[in-house]
Motif scaffolding. Sequence first.
Motif, short mmCIF file in Angstrom:
data_model
loop_
_atom_site.label_atom_id
_atom_site.label_comp_id
_atom_site.label_asym_id
_atom_site.label_seq_id
_atom_site.Cartn_x
_atom_site.Cartn_y
_atom_site.Cartn_z
N ASP A 73 -0.69 0.04 -0.37
CA ASP A 73 -1.69 -0.61 -1.68
C ASP A 73 -1.14 -0.28 -3.11
OD1 ASP A 73 -1.57 2.31 -2.05
OD2 ASP A 73 -3.46 2.67 -1.01
N LYS A 100 -9.56 -4.48 -10.04
CA LYS A 100 -9.36 -4.54 -8.66
C LYS A 100 -9.55 -5.98 -8.08
CE LYS A 100 -11.30 -2.29 -4.50
NZ LYS A 100 -11.09 -3.20 -3.52
N SER A 101 -10.48 -6.65 -8.49
CA SER A 101 -10.78 -8.22 -8.16
C SER A 101 -9.58 -9.04 -8.61
CB SER A 101 -11.87 -8.44 -8.77
OG SER A 101 -12.16 -9.93 -8.57
N GLU A 104 -6.29 -8.01 -6.37
CA GLU A 104 -6.45 -8.55 -5.17
C GLU A 104 -6.45 -9.92 -5.01
OE1 GLU A 104 -8.47 -4.38 -3.27
OE2 GLU A 104 -9.94 -6.38 -3.60
N SER A 105 -7.21 -10.88 -5.84
CA SER A 105 -7.44 -12.30 -5.49
C SER A 105 -6.07 -13.04 -6.10
CB SER A 105 -8.52 -12.76 -6.45
OG SER A 105 -8.31 -12.66 -7.82
N LYS A 110 -4.08 -4.74 -1.54
CA LYS A 110 -5.00 -4.06 -1.54
C LYS A 110 -5.05 -3.03 -2.80
CE LYS A 110 -7.86 -0.90 1.55
NZ LYS A 110 -8.37 -0.35 0.04
N VAL A 111 -6.04 -2.90 -3.49
CA VAL A 111 -6.09 -1.82 -4.55
C VAL A 111 -7.00 -0.83 -4.17
CG1 VAL A 111 -6.85 -1.45 -7.01
CG2 VAL A 111 -5.81 -3.70 -6.39
N SER A 112 -6.30 0.45 -3.99
CA SER A 112 -7.01 1.51 -3.53
C SER A 112 -7.79 2.50 -4.83
CB SER A 112 -5.92 2.44 -3.08
OG SER A 112 -5.10 2.92 -3.91
#
Length: 124
Positions: A73, A100-101, A104-105, A110-112
């Motif tokens: 992550d 985060k969005s 990730e996009s 994955k951002v923890s």
Amino acid sequence: MEKLDRATHVLQVDGDKGEVQIADEVVAIIAGMAATEVKGVASMAGNIKNELVAKMGMKNLSKGVKVEVTDMDVSVDLALNLVFEANILEVAGTVQEKVKSAIESMTGMKVSRVNVRVAGVVLE
């Protein structure tokens, strides 16, 4: 995700096309740009090195951002200056969601966690 060196990671390997790599600095830039789009964020806060770079006229797009990318992550630490009278918890929550969005996009990573530190308040 395979780590190539200290600051570059393989996102995808395709035998026919080759591989896609990303530098930690790129992840940090994505985070910083996403954070500064949030209403209530005046600017990113940097350390003394970042302030000197800015005074020399160079723009550091990852100022105030620290990312740690592992095989599993990404974790992000942000230092922000907020606009005076902004609701700190509301702005910080929106920043966390937006960063985060965006990561990730754009990367598929994955951002923890996204940690926000309010370093200052700015009058507009």
